[in-house]
Design a protein around this motif. Structure first.
Motif, PDB file in Angstrom:
ATOM      1  N   GLY A   1      -0.362  -4.300  -2.473  1.00 35.76           N
ATOM      2  CA  GLY A   1      -0.033  -5.592  -1.873  1.00 35.76           C
ATOM      3  C   GLY A   1       1.094  -5.539  -0.851  1.00 35.76           C
TER       4      GLY A   1
ATOM      5  N   MET B   1       0.005 -10.731  -4.716  1.00 34.25           N
ATOM      6  CA  MET B   1      -0.879 -10.316  -3.627  1.00 34.25           C
ATOM      7  C   MET B   1      -2.034  -9.531  -4.243  1.00 34.25           C
ATOM      8  SD  MET B   1       0.691 -11.686  -1.203  1.00 34.25           S
ATOM      9  CE  MET B   1      -0.621 -11.258  -0.068  1.00 34.25           C
ATOM     10  N   SER B   2      -3.257 -10.001  -4.028  1.00 38.50           N
ATOM     11  CA  SER B   2      -4.418  -9.296  -4.587  1.00 38.50           C
ATOM     12  C   SER B   2      -5.680  -9.707  -3.854  1.00 38.50           C
ATOM     13  CB  SER B   2      -4.543  -9.601  -6.086  1.00 38.50           C
ATOM     14  OG  SER B   2      -5.593 -10.506  -6.341  1.00 38.50           O
ATOM     15  N   PRO B   3      -6.676  -8.812  -3.806  1.00 38.27           N
ATOM     16  CA  PRO B   3      -7.922  -9.187  -3.125  1.00 38.27           C
ATOM     17  C   PRO B   3      -8.669 -10.310  -3.843  1.00 38.27           C
ATOM     18  CG  PRO B   3      -7.908  -6.841  -3.731  1.00 38.27           C
ATOM     19  CD  PRO B   3      -6.688  -7.452  -4.323  1.00 38.27           C
TER      20      PRO B   3
ATOM     21  N   TYR C   1     -11.116  -7.303   2.054  1.00 40.47           N
ATOM     22  CA  TYR C   1     -11.089  -5.840   2.099  1.00 40.47           C
ATOM     23  C   TYR C   1     -10.016  -5.408   1.113  1.00 40.47           C
ATOM     24  CZ  TYR C   1      -7.754  -7.658   5.431  1.00 40.47           C
ATOM     25  OH  TYR C   1      -6.781  -8.422   6.023  1.00 40.47           O
ATOM     26  N   VAL C   2     -10.079  -4.143   0.695  1.00 32.15           N
ATOM     27  CA  VAL C   2      -9.146  -3.704  -0.342  1.00 32.15           C
ATOM     28  C   VAL C   2      -8.122  -2.736   0.240  1.00 32.15           C
ATOM     29  CG1 VAL C   2      -8.913  -2.658  -2.617  1.00 32.15           C
ATOM     30  CG2 VAL C   2     -10.929  -4.038  -2.090  1.00 32.15           C
ATOM     31  N   LEU C   3      -6.857  -3.128   0.149  1.00 29.12           N
ATOM     32  CA  LEU C   3      -5.757  -2.260   0.572  1.00 29.12           C
ATOM     33  C   LEU C   3      -5.322  -1.427  -0.634  1.00 29.12           C
ATOM     34  CD1 LEU C   3      -3.750  -5.094   2.342  1.00 29.12           C
ATOM     35  CD2 LEU C   3      -5.101  -3.339   3.484  1.00 29.12           C
TER      36      LEU C   3
ATOM     37  N   ILE D   1      -2.723 -14.606  -3.747  1.00 26.68           N
ATOM     38  CA  ILE D   1      -3.144 -14.672  -2.342  1.00 26.68           C
ATOM     39  C   ILE D   1      -3.774 -13.367  -1.880  1.00 26.68           C
ATOM     40  CG2 ILE D   1      -2.311 -14.934   0.042  1.00 26.68           C
ATOM     41  CD1 ILE D   1      -0.186 -16.813  -0.905  1.00 26.68           C
TER      42      ILE D   1
ATOM     43  N   ALA E   1       0.044  -6.433   2.684  1.00 29.17           N
ATOM     44  CA  ALA E   1      -0.438  -7.818   2.627  1.00 29.17           C
ATOM     45  C   ALA E   1       0.747  -8.793   2.536  1.00 29.17           C
ATOM     46  CB  ALA E   1      -1.371  -7.993   1.439  1.00 29.17           C
TER      47      ALA E   1
HETATM   48  N1  ADE Z   1      -3.972  -5.904  -2.277  1.00 26.68           N
HETATM   49  C1  ADE Z   1      -5.021  -5.101  -2.025  1.00 26.68           C
HETATM   50  N2  ADE Z   1      -5.866  -5.650  -1.160  1.00 26.68           N
HETATM   51  C2  ADE Z   1      -5.352  -6.871  -0.842  1.00 26.68           C
HETATM   52  C3  ADE Z   1      -5.770  -7.929   0.004  1.00 26.68           C
HETATM   53  N3  ADE Z   1      -6.896  -7.873   0.707  1.00 26.68           N
HETATM   54  N4  ADE Z   1      -4.987  -9.020   0.080  1.00 26.68           N
HETATM   55  C4  ADE Z   1      -3.852  -9.098  -0.643  1.00 26.68           C
HETATM   56  N5  ADE Z   1      -3.409  -8.136  -1.443  1.00 26.68           N
HETATM   57  C5  ADE Z   1      -4.144  -7.027  -1.553  1.00 26.68           C
END
Ligand code: ADE
Length: 256
Positions: A154, A101-103, A149-151, A144, A157
């Motif tokens: 993950g 899980m990543s932006p 936007y940045v959390l 994915i 998400a």
């Molecule tokens: N981790 C940080 N931001 C995320 C995002 N927008 N989608 C998935 N994982 C994330």
């Protein structure tokens, strides 16, 4: 289906898995969800899972060793053989998917949820802090993002993705709920809904919904679906095939 979630913050994901549809799906035995603490795969006294970046700079980077070891541990627990299914029935895919899980990942949508609902085993890696060691990508099959936007990590998400796909696993929703789900996801936005009372603070339920005329009600709902989609997400209308009746309704809306 089996789902494993690798995280530095297990408590962040455990709560939602114990509620509502996700809880029920597990109780019915349709999905088994395990939450694993990445720190249990570290070997030093301080259980360090992250470290300073090579080349300098602020923040910490998730180390590769605990992730590799966690994925290997999970894979060692899962039987490789898939039960043979009757011919004509599409069985679950046999390969495990390891999802980061990543932006930076591919944007999640309903189509992805549908495909993922057919998998046999998914492992979610929740990235955290400022980044992950690039070598972790060696064990990752899919990256994915749930949106631009940045959390902080993950965890939330992965819950979004898991919630969206688990409700698509056959048997998770009851018959009635599945019908609602399928009509809800037509690729367009939903029409307005009303329940009792008929009038609230001067706001009345549209007369047609009280008429009992199911044909006219269906047509009204379809028109409202098209109206909302046209106004808020016209891009979605490009994606689906409109019937002649839809085209007529759209013309009507535009003329109002
Ligand atoms: N981790 C940080 N931001 C995320 C995002 N927008 N989608 C998935 N994982 C994330």
């Amino acid at each position: 289906m089996r789902i494993d979630i690798l995280t530095l913050f297990p408590n962040m994901v455990k709560g939602p898995l114990k509620e509502s549809i996700l809880k029920r799906a597990q109780e019915k035995g349709l999905v088994k969800i395990n939450v694993l603490d990445i720190r249990s795969f570290t070997h030093n006294k301080h259980r360090t899972a992250d470290d300073a970046p090579y080349g300098g700079g602020a923040g910490m980077v998730l180390k590769p060793e605990p992730i590799f070891e966690a994925v290997e541990f999970i894979e060692s627990k899962v039987p490789r053989k898939v039960a043979t299914l009757p011919r004509g029935r599409q069985g679950p895919k046999s390969k495990v998917k390891v999802i980061l899980m990543s932006p930076q990942g591919k944007r999640f949508d309903q189509g992805m949820a549908k495909r993922m609902a057919k998998e046999r085993h998914l492992i979610f890696i929740c990235g955290h802090y400022e980044g992950i060691d690039e070598r972790i990508k060696r064990v990752v099959t899919d990256e994915i993002s749930i949106g631009d936007y940045v959390l902080t990590g993950g965890e939330l998400a992965s819950l979004v993705v898991i919630d969206a796909l688990v409700r698509l696993i056959p048997g998770v929703l009851g018959k009635e709920e599945s019908i609602i789900r399928d009509s809800f996801y037509s690729g367009l936005l939903d029409h307005p809904h009303y329940t009792r009372p008929e009038e609230y603070r001067g706001m009345r339920v549209p007369k047609i919904l009280l008429s009992g005329d199911h044909k006219r009600i269906a047509s009204w709902r379809r028109k409202e679906i098209l109206r909302r989609t046209l106004k808020r997400r016209p891009d979605l209308l490009e994606e689906i095939k409109l019937s002649n009746e839809d085209k007529r309704l759209i013309k009507e809306i535009k003329g109002e």
